[in-house]
Scaffold this active site. Sequence first.
Site, PDB file in Angstrom:
ATOM      1  N   VAL A 120      43.742  37.461  33.145  1.00  0.00           N
ATOM      2  CA  VAL A 120      42.471  37.241  33.859  1.00  0.00           C
ATOM      3  C   VAL A 120      41.981  35.823  33.539  1.00  0.00           C
ATOM      4  O   VAL A 120      41.774  35.485  32.368  1.00  0.00           O
ATOM      5  CB  VAL A 120      41.396  38.262  33.420  1.00  0.00           C
ATOM      6  CG1 VAL A 120      40.074  38.007  34.139  1.00  0.00           C
ATOM      7  CG2 VAL A 120      41.887  39.688  33.667  1.00  0.00           C
ATOM      8  N   GLY A 128      31.167  31.019  34.596  1.00  0.00           N
ATOM      9  CA  GLY A 128      29.730  31.248  34.378  1.00  0.00           C
ATOM     10  C   GLY A 128      28.929  31.395  35.651  1.00  0.00           C
ATOM     11  O   GLY A 128      27.712  31.295  35.646  1.00  0.00           O
ATOM     12  N   GLY A 130      29.720  34.012  37.950  1.00  0.00           N
ATOM     13  CA  GLY A 130      29.928  35.370  38.474  1.00  0.00           C
ATOM     14  C   GLY A 130      31.297  35.615  39.076  1.00  0.00           C
ATOM     15  O   GLY A 130      31.592  36.733  39.496  1.00  0.00           O
ATOM     16  N   LEU A 131      32.148  34.579  39.130  1.00  0.00           N
ATOM     17  CA  LEU A 131      33.447  34.773  39.794  1.00  0.00           C
ATOM     18  C   LEU A 131      34.379  35.692  38.998  1.00  0.00           C
ATOM     19  O   LEU A 131      35.133  36.472  39.587  1.00  0.00           O
ATOM     20  CB  LEU A 131      34.132  33.421  40.030  1.00  0.00           C
ATOM     21  CG  LEU A 131      33.521  32.552  41.126  1.00  0.00           C
ATOM     22  CD1 LEU A 131      34.268  31.227  41.231  1.00  0.00           C
ATOM     23  CD2 LEU A 131      33.553  33.271  42.465  1.00  0.00           C
ATOM     24  N   GLY A 132      34.309  35.591  37.660  1.00  0.00           N
ATOM     25  CA  GLY A 132      35.161  36.461  36.838  1.00  0.00           C
ATOM     26  C   GLY A 132      34.826  37.919  37.095  1.00  0.00           C
ATOM     27  O   GLY A 132      35.714  38.766  37.229  1.00  0.00           O
ATOM     28  N   TYR A 163      34.160  41.837  29.442  1.00  0.00           N
ATOM     29  CA  TYR A 163      34.713  43.095  29.964  1.00  0.00           C
ATOM     30  C   TYR A 163      33.693  44.233  29.856  1.00  0.00           C
ATOM     31  O   TYR A 163      33.633  45.101  30.732  1.00  0.00           O
ATOM     32  CB  TYR A 163      36.021  43.444  29.245  1.00  0.00           C
ATOM     33  CG  TYR A 163      37.136  42.478  29.574  1.00  0.00           C
ATOM     34  CD1 TYR A 163      37.574  42.327  30.894  1.00  0.00           C
ATOM     35  CD2 TYR A 163      37.744  41.702  28.597  1.00  0.00           C
ATOM     36  CE1 TYR A 163      38.590  41.431  31.218  1.00  0.00           C
ATOM     37  CE2 TYR A 163      38.762  40.802  28.907  1.00  0.00           C
ATOM     38  CZ  TYR A 163      39.180  40.669  30.219  1.00  0.00           C
ATOM     39  OH  TYR A 163      40.181  39.793  30.552  1.00  0.00           O
TER      40      TYR A 163
HETATM   41  C1  LIG Z   1      36.640  35.374  30.729  1.00  0.00           C
HETATM   42  C2  LIG Z   1      36.468  34.687  32.086  1.00  0.00           C
HETATM   43  C3  LIG Z   1      37.537  35.207  33.061  1.00  0.00           C
HETATM   44  C4  LIG Z   1      35.066  35.022  32.625  1.00  0.00           C
HETATM   45  O1  LIG Z   1      34.918  34.431  33.903  1.00  0.00           O
HETATM   46  P1  LIG Z   1      33.504  33.869  34.405  1.00  0.00           P
HETATM   47  O2  LIG Z   1      33.610  33.586  35.847  1.00  0.00           O
HETATM   48  O3  LIG Z   1      33.084  32.755  33.522  1.00  0.00           O
HETATM   49  O4  LIG Z   1      32.566  35.141  34.112  1.00  0.00           O
HETATM   50  P2  LIG Z   1      31.252  35.561  34.902  1.00  0.00           P
HETATM   51  O5  LIG Z   1      30.477  34.335  35.241  1.00  0.00           O
HETATM   52  O6  LIG Z   1      31.611  36.486  35.996  1.00  0.00           O
HETATM   53  O7  LIG Z   1      30.470  36.341  33.755  1.00  0.00           O
HETATM   54  C5  LIG Z   1      30.265  37.724  33.804  1.00  0.00           C
HETATM   55  C6  LIG Z   1      29.587  38.183  32.537  1.00  0.00           C
HETATM   56  O8  LIG Z   1      30.451  38.019  31.411  1.00  0.00           O
HETATM   57  C7  LIG Z   1      29.868  37.142  30.440  1.00  0.00           C
HETATM   58  N1  LIG Z   1      30.907  36.202  29.997  1.00  0.00           N
HETATM   59  C8  LIG Z   1      31.587  35.342  30.754  1.00  0.00           C
HETATM   60  N2  LIG Z   1      32.480  34.654  30.022  1.00  0.00           N
HETATM   61  C9  LIG Z   1      32.347  35.104  28.776  1.00  0.00           C
HETATM   62  C10 LIG Z   1      32.988  34.775  27.568  1.00  0.00           C
HETATM   63  N3  LIG Z   1      33.946  33.838  27.493  1.00  0.00           N
HETATM   64  N4  LIG Z   1      32.589  35.440  26.469  1.00  0.00           N
HETATM   65  C11 LIG Z   1      31.639  36.368  26.539  1.00  0.00           C
HETATM   66  N5  LIG Z   1      30.980  36.724  27.656  1.00  0.00           N
HETATM   67  C12 LIG Z   1      31.341  36.101  28.766  1.00  0.00           C
HETATM   68  C13 LIG Z   1      28.761  36.382  31.188  1.00  0.00           C
HETATM   69  O9  LIG Z   1      27.747  36.013  30.318  1.00  0.00           O
HETATM   70  C14 LIG Z   1      28.319  37.362  32.223  1.00  0.00           C
HETATM   71  O10 LIG Z   1      27.386  38.272  31.668  1.00  0.00           O
HETATM   72  P3  LIG Z   1      26.160  38.844  32.552  1.00  0.00           P
HETATM   73  O11 LIG Z   1      26.783  39.649  33.674  1.00  0.00           O
HETATM   74  O12 LIG Z   1      25.380  39.658  31.578  1.00  0.00           O
HETATM   75  O13 LIG Z   1      25.446  37.631  33.062  1.00  0.00           O
HETATM   76  C15 LIG Z   1      36.552  33.130  31.954  1.00  0.00           C
HETATM   77  O14 LIG Z   1      35.598  32.713  30.999  1.00  0.00           O
HETATM   78  C16 LIG Z   1      37.928  32.641  31.549  1.00  0.00           C
HETATM   79  O15 LIG Z   1      38.791  32.420  32.388  1.00  0.00           O
HETATM   80  N6  LIG Z   1      38.130  32.431  30.246  1.00  0.00           N
HETATM   81  C17 LIG Z   1      39.388  31.873  29.748  1.00  0.00           C
HETATM   82  C18 LIG Z   1      40.526  32.828  29.882  1.00  0.00           C
HETATM   83  C19 LIG Z   1      40.269  34.134  29.160  1.00  0.00           C
HETATM   84  O16 LIG Z   1      39.802  34.154  28.027  1.00  0.00           O
HETATM   85  N7  LIG Z   1      40.625  35.251  29.824  1.00  0.00           N
HETATM   86  C20 LIG Z   1      40.496  36.579  29.268  1.00  0.00           C
HETATM   87  C21 LIG Z   1      41.699  36.887  28.414  1.00  0.00           C
HETATM   88  S1  LIG Z   1      41.582  38.527  27.703  1.00  0.00           S
END
Ligand SMILES: CC(C)(COP(=O)(O)OP(=O)(O)OC[C@H]1O[C@@H](n2cnc3c(N)ncnc32)[C@H](O)[C@@H]1OP(=O)(O)O)[C@@H](O)C(=O)NCCC(=O)NCCS
Length: 183
Positions: A120, A128, A130-132, A163
């Site tokens: 993922v 940050g 909302g796309l994740g 998650y």
């Molecule tokens: C993890 C990841 C996919 C999240 O994607 P994103 O688009 O930034 O996440 P979102 O903006 O949809 O955030 C959704 C929620 O998760 C939280 N969140 C996002 N990234 C986070 C992180 N790294 N650690 C903790 N919380 C996180 C946000 O605060 C948000 O919370 P909310 O709904 O209460 O506001 C992205 O940070 C990423 O690609 N990270 C690097 C790769 C990785 O670590 N992948 C997972 C491997 S297990």
Amino acid sequence: MNNWYNFFQKNTISTILYPYKQTDFSNPYNNSLLIYNFQHKEKSIDIYLSTSKDINLHDLELLCDAVGWVRRPFRKVKIAIEYSFLTVSLFCIQKNNQKQLIGFARATSDYAFNATIWDVVIHPEFQGKGLGKILMYKMIQYLRSADIITITLFSDPEVLSFYKSIGFIIDPDGVKGMFWYPR
Ligand SMILES: CC(C)(COP(=O)(O)OP(=O)(O)OC[C@H]1O[C@@H](n2cnc3c(N)ncnc32)[C@H](O)[C@@H]1OP(=O)(O)O)[C@@H](O)C(=O)NCCC(=O)NCCS
């Protein structure tokens, strides 16, 4: 209304999300418009979703590089994608008409009961926003439409709250993920 639709409506008012119904993802809606007018670097861009496995491996490597993941051999990544049950890619179109891969996830499955989500990733420039969460909701939506009951994943400790915000829980019965690595 779907949860992810509500979520996006709440969080990004200027963005229009195009939900679509897709019950057979073996016949994918490739390049479906997912979000119209996504605000990025003070510009509006459109974000597309694809379930095609015809993924440019170089683009995927660039995306994984951008979040600092260790490189894996192309040959193996190609096989992993080919044998995945589901892949979801998010991309936008650059000014020069080139696709930029900005998000990716895949799932393996026994095609009946279980699926496990892997790899993922959202490009740091798009994190940050909302796309994740949308990517994960789409994965869950497709897996549920294939009548998969149990969806599992392995979370890095630093993204547990990501998650959890989607509804994943640490096993209440204390089941532990276990690993065997070659020594
Ligand atoms: C993890 C990841 C996919 C999240 O994607 P994103 O688009 O930034 O996440 P979102 O903006 O949809 O955030 C959704 C929620 O998760 C939280 N969140 C996002 N990234 C986070 C992180 N790294 N650690 C903790 N919380 C996180 C946000 O605060 C948000 O919370 P909310 O709904 O209460 O506001 C992205 O940070 C990423 O690609 N990270 C690097 C790769 C990785 O670590 N992948 C997972 C491997 S297990």
